[in-house]
Design an enzyme around this catalytic site. Structure first.
Site, PDB file in Angstrom:
ATOM      1  N   SER A 131      46.317  42.722  50.798  1.00 24.98           N
ATOM      2  CA  SER A 131      46.400  41.663  51.802  1.00 24.98           C
ATOM      3  C   SER A 131      47.718  41.720  52.548  1.00 24.98           C
ATOM      4  O   SER A 131      47.830  41.190  53.645  1.00 24.98           O
ATOM      5  CB  SER A 131      46.350  40.278  51.150  1.00 24.98           C
ATOM      6  OG  SER A 131      45.260  40.147  50.322  1.00 24.98           O
ATOM      7  N   HIS A 152      40.140  45.558  54.180  1.00 26.15           N
ATOM      8  CA  HIS A 152      40.550  44.230  53.724  1.00 26.15           C
ATOM      9  C   HIS A 152      39.394  43.247  53.786  1.00 26.15           C
ATOM     10  O   HIS A 152      39.049  42.739  54.852  1.00 26.15           O
ATOM     11  CB  HIS A 152      41.737  43.740  54.580  1.00 26.15           C
ATOM     12  CG  HIS A 152      42.313  42.445  54.107  1.00 26.15           C
ATOM     13  ND1 HIS A 152      42.744  41.461  54.963  1.00 26.15           N
ATOM     14  CD2 HIS A 152      42.519  41.973  52.858  1.00 26.15           C
ATOM     15  CE1 HIS A 152      43.190  40.443  54.252  1.00 26.15           C
ATOM     16  NE2 HIS A 152      43.067  40.720  52.983  1.00 26.15           N
ATOM     17  N   GLU A 164      38.676  43.615  57.667  1.00 24.31           N
ATOM     18  CA  GLU A 164      39.670  44.249  58.540  1.00 24.31           C
ATOM     19  C   GLU A 164      39.841  45.705  58.094  1.00 24.31           C
ATOM     20  O   GLU A 164      40.142  45.957  56.930  1.00 24.31           O
ATOM     21  CB  GLU A 164      41.011  43.505  58.451  1.00 24.31           C
ATOM     22  CG  GLU A 164      40.965  42.101  59.028  1.00 24.31           C
ATOM     23  CD  GLU A 164      42.270  41.334  58.863  1.00 24.31           C
ATOM     24  OE1 GLU A 164      42.618  40.556  59.766  1.00 24.31           O
ATOM     25  OE2 GLU A 164      42.945  41.490  57.818  1.00 24.31           O
ATOM     26  N   ASN A 202      45.598  36.892  58.612  1.00 22.75           N
ATOM     27  CA  ASN A 202      46.667  36.203  57.890  1.00 22.75           C
ATOM     28  C   ASN A 202      47.916  36.005  58.741  1.00 22.75           C
ATOM     29  O   ASN A 202      48.798  35.233  58.390  1.00 22.75           O
ATOM     30  CB  ASN A 202      47.011  36.939  56.592  1.00 22.75           C
ATOM     31  CG  ASN A 202      46.009  36.604  55.492  1.00 22.75           C
ATOM     32  OD1 ASN A 202      45.347  35.561  55.554  1.00 22.75           O
ATOM     33  ND2 ASN A 202      45.877  37.474  54.520  1.00 22.75           N
TER      34      ASN A 202
HETATM   35  P1  NAD Z   1      42.525  40.134  40.212  1.00 26.84           P
HETATM   36  O1  NAD Z   1      43.744  39.825  39.419  1.00 26.84           O
HETATM   37  O2  NAD Z   1      41.371  39.197  40.148  1.00 26.84           O
HETATM   38  O3  NAD Z   1      41.982  41.565  39.797  1.00 26.84           O
HETATM   39  C1  NAD Z   1      42.799  42.706  39.680  1.00 26.84           C
HETATM   40  C2  NAD Z   1      42.138  43.653  38.676  1.00 26.84           C
HETATM   41  O4  NAD Z   1      42.836  44.889  38.737  1.00 26.84           O
HETATM   42  C3  NAD Z   1      42.189  43.170  37.237  1.00 26.84           C
HETATM   43  O5  NAD Z   1      40.912  43.271  36.659  1.00 26.84           O
HETATM   44  C4  NAD Z   1      43.156  44.144  36.559  1.00 26.84           C
HETATM   45  O6  NAD Z   1      42.796  44.402  35.210  1.00 26.84           O
HETATM   46  C5  NAD Z   1      42.991  45.383  37.398  1.00 26.84           C
HETATM   47  N1  NAD Z   1      44.124  46.287  37.419  1.00 26.84           N
HETATM   48  C6  NAD Z   1      45.443  45.956  37.516  1.00 26.84           C
HETATM   49  N2  NAD Z   1      46.174  47.083  37.578  1.00 26.84           N
HETATM   50  C7  NAD Z   1      45.308  48.138  37.526  1.00 26.84           C
HETATM   51  C8  NAD Z   1      45.462  49.533  37.586  1.00 26.84           C
HETATM   52  N3  NAD Z   1      46.672  50.091  37.709  1.00 26.84           N
HETATM   53  N4  NAD Z   1      44.355  50.302  37.545  1.00 26.84           N
HETATM   54  C9  NAD Z   1      43.131  49.741  37.438  1.00 26.84           C
HETATM   55  N5  NAD Z   1      42.934  48.409  37.372  1.00 26.84           N
HETATM   56  C10 NAD Z   1      44.011  47.615  37.446  1.00 26.84           C
HETATM   57  O7  NAD Z   1      43.035  40.336  41.716  1.00 26.84           O
HETATM   58  P2  NAD Z   1      42.220  40.109  43.072  1.00 26.84           P
HETATM   59  O8  NAD Z   1      42.390  38.701  43.510  1.00 26.84           O
HETATM   60  O9  NAD Z   1      40.875  40.675  42.921  1.00 26.84           O
HETATM   61  O10 NAD Z   1      43.090  40.993  44.086  1.00 26.84           O
HETATM   62  C11 NAD Z   1      42.997  42.382  44.116  1.00 26.84           C
HETATM   63  C12 NAD Z   1      43.580  42.910  45.416  1.00 26.84           C
HETATM   64  O11 NAD Z   1      42.865  42.329  46.513  1.00 26.84           O
HETATM   65  C13 NAD Z   1      45.051  42.573  45.653  1.00 26.84           C
HETATM   66  O12 NAD Z   1      45.638  43.632  46.335  1.00 26.84           O
HETATM   67  C14 NAD Z   1      44.956  41.339  46.532  1.00 26.84           C
HETATM   68  O13 NAD Z   1      46.115  41.156  47.314  1.00 26.84           O
HETATM   69  C15 NAD Z   1      43.773  41.669  47.397  1.00 26.84           C
HETATM   70  N6  NAD Z   1      43.064  40.522  47.995  1.00 26.84           N
HETATM   71  C16 NAD Z   1      42.845  39.399  47.298  1.00 26.84           C
HETATM   72  C17 NAD Z   1      42.148  38.349  47.885  1.00 26.84           C
HETATM   73  C18 NAD Z   1      41.876  37.085  47.124  1.00 26.84           C
HETATM   74  O14 NAD Z   1      41.571  36.060  47.759  1.00 26.84           O
HETATM   75  N7  NAD Z   1      41.922  37.088  45.806  1.00 26.84           N
HETATM   76  C19 NAD Z   1      41.658  38.479  49.202  1.00 26.84           C
HETATM   77  C20 NAD Z   1      41.859  39.681  49.884  1.00 26.84           C
HETATM   78  C21 NAD Z   1      42.574  40.696  49.275  1.00 26.84           C
END
Ligand code: NAD
Length: 518
Positions: A131, A152, A164, A202
């Site tokens: 993000s 994204h 995106e 954003n």
């Molecule tokens: P989350 O914490 O729910 O999930 C992350 C997952 O990644 C976990 O299951 C963790 O075990 C795993 N993980 C961590 N390090 C790892 C690695 N090195 N190799 C493999 N797996 C690994 O996080 P999320 O909210 O799903 O966010 C994930 C990404 O998406 C981030 O970059 C975040 O900025 C982006 N994002 C999040 C949102 C949101 O609203 N949550 C929206 C858009 C983008």
């Protein structure tokens, strides 16, 4: 299915294996989207059991779809059969696209992609769901950064239409085009953006929250009044305070801070002390039970505190002095309420006897009244003057209570609820819309995306009723500019500086939306 989109590029064929790394909220959602679209999916997580938990979350989502009748049992089974899980990176060797959705940490993302380069085939596309981290930073250590792009998704990925597609300096345009076509083929609304802080959504959305927080910081309106005005006058589905309570103040504050930091602390993105206070207090919104509103069980709904019915007589006629510009259709509503409208020359005001009403242009009502004399009341900018159910009005410091009552009476006679607020520059909707238009214009000016893509991102990504550039064209770039210049002068802050593109369009009298194409 041809899957044409993005300069005629072909979508990835449906037998292409899509690997999703990180099986949390976003990763499992993205895996669901790809599997529903027909791809074999490999859901990978480095934490034991996490990938299987992600698959179970997808199974539960699909079961809900079956219960609602939008999917049948056979479909659910077929989709789940397409999703395999794993925790060995080597299993990703056959992937044609890897979407990374691990923690938002540059070191972790770089390490993952560097390792992936040694596993996947030469033509595999690498995508990150980051993000806030630049595609350049993530791609810097790669031997082939040209195959890395941002993909994204918004939360929840299966439901939110917008994606995106983010191009870094090194990204091969053909890779971005392929992702555009692929996301379109998955039923998403993809837009192309350059890798700049906050990408489109954003970044451009920041003023929606920030201007509300500014009004609250000045104590000019309550959260409930502010939300009612942004819904009933601005046409937004949710007001900023209720939306921040839903998103969570910790999350919203962190995004604002990250965009502000990434822009080297440009005051345009400066976070709010009001929000910091909520975060510090643990009043994070719905999830903690309290934010701007009390969400605890049994709590009473907040009252917007609209003005009570004014008891002064309704004027038989109003005089419009000059053109009201984009607010001119308010006159139709006045006529429809049985009030005669007389026209005369002037600077664009309504006169009801000795009381003057005008749409805000970012100046204080008190300043305008000091120049013109008499009783002045300013009103906010409605998205649709025929339908607006709520209006914010602000009397000048010098305006008498009787004169304010006349203004309240007029809007109530039109069927509107009236939020009587303090004399805050740009009221509520106008200052927010002006700043949204400005941010969109600046993103356009800096080549983050083209005008239609920016508007599409804001209507499909965050449900704005109209794209900000089209909104600016409706209001008129000249009035938006004047409003910003007045806000900048009144506050003496660089925060309200106008984008050169907005100034150019206003001066040349041309539309914002397609400015860069012309
Ligand atoms: P989350 O914490 O729910 O999930 C992350 C997952 O990644 C976990 O299951 C963790 O075990 C795993 N993980 C961590 N390090 C790892 C690695 N090195 N190799 C493999 N797996 C690994 O996080 P999320 O909210 O799903 O966010 C994930 C990404 O998406 C981030 O970059 C975040 O900025 C982006 N994002 C999040 C949102 C949101 O609203 N949550 C929206 C858009 C983008």
């Amino acid at each position: 299915m041809s899957g044409k989109a993005g300069n005629g590029a072909e979508a990835l064929p449906k037998d292409t294996v899509v690997a999703v790394v990180g099986a949390g909220t976003m990763g499992s959602g993205i895996a669901q989207v790809a599997a529903v679209a027909g791809h074999p999916v490999l859901l990978f997580d480095s934490f034991a059991g996490a990938a299987e938990r992600g698959r179970q979350a997808i199974a539960a989502n699909l079961a809900r779809m079956v219960a609602k009748g939008s999917l049948d049992e056979a479909g659910r089974g077929a989709i789940l059969d397409r999703i395999r899980t794993g925790d060995k990176l080597e299993a990703l060797a056959g992937a044609g696209l890897v979407v990374e959705a691990i923690i938002e940490d540059l070191t972790a993302k770089r390490a993952l992609f560097t390792a992936l380069e040694n596993v996947v085939s030469a033509d595999c596309i690498l995508a990150t769901n980051t993000s806030s981290i630049s595609i350049e930073s993530i791609g810097a250590p790669l031997s082939r950064p040209e195959r890395l792009a941002g993909l994204h998704f918004f939360n929840p990925a299966p439901l939110m239409a917008l994606v995106e597609i983010v191009r870094g300096r090194a990204t091969d345009p053909a890779v971005a085009d392929r992702l555009l076509a692929t996301a379109a083929g998955w039923g998403k609304v993809p837009v192309l953006a350059r890798s700049t802080p906050g990408f489109i959504v954003n970044r451009v959305a920041r003023p929606f929250y920030a201007e509300a927080l500014r009004v609250l910081a000045e104590g000019a309106a309550t959260p409930a009044a502010l939300d009612a005005v942004m819904r009933g006058c601005g046409g937004f589905r949710m007001g900023p305070c209720e939306l921040m309570d839903l998103i969570g103040h910790d999350v919203n504050y962190a995004v604002t801070r990250s965009v502000w930091d990434a822009f080297h602390k440009d005051p345009r993105f400066q976070p709010s002390l009001v929000q910091r206070e909520l975060v510090e207090a643990g009043w994070l919104g719905r999830k903690s039970g309290r934010g701007f509103y009390d969400h605890r069980p049994g709590a009473a709904a907040a009252d917007p505190g609209f003005a009570p019915a004014a008891s002064v007589p309704l004027p038989a006629s109003v005089t419009v002095a000059g053109s009201l510009g984009f607010a001119a259709s308010l006159l139709d509503r006045i006529r429809a309420a049985g009030i005669a409208v007389e026209e005369t020359a002037g600077p664009g005001l309504l006169r009801l006897g000795t009381v003057t009403l005008a749409p805000t242009d970012g100046r204080l009502a008190t300043e305008r009244a000091a120049e013109s004399g008499g009783d002045l009341v300013l009103f906010d900018w409605a998205l649709d003057w025929a339908k607006a159910g709520t209006i914010a009005i602000a009397p000048a410091r010098q305006t008498s209570a009787a004169a304010t009552a006349v203004a309240v009476r007029l809007f109530q006679a039109l069927g509107m609820s009236v939020a009587l607020i303090d004399d805050v520059p740009g009221l509520i909707a106008a200052r927010t819309v002006a700043m949204l238009v400005n941010e969109a214009a600046d993103a356009l000016n800096q080549g983050v995306a083209d005008g239609p893509a920016i508007d599409l991102a804001m209507t499909r990504g965050v449900n704005y009723p109209v794209g900000p550039l089209a909104w600016g064209d409706r209001v008129g770039p000249a009035l938006v500019l004047r409003t910003l210049d007045n806000l900048a002068r009144t506050y003496g802050e660089d925060r309200y500086r106008a984008s050169p593109l907005l100034r150019r369009c206003a001066l040349a009298g041309v539309a914002l939306l397609n400015e860069k194409d012309s």
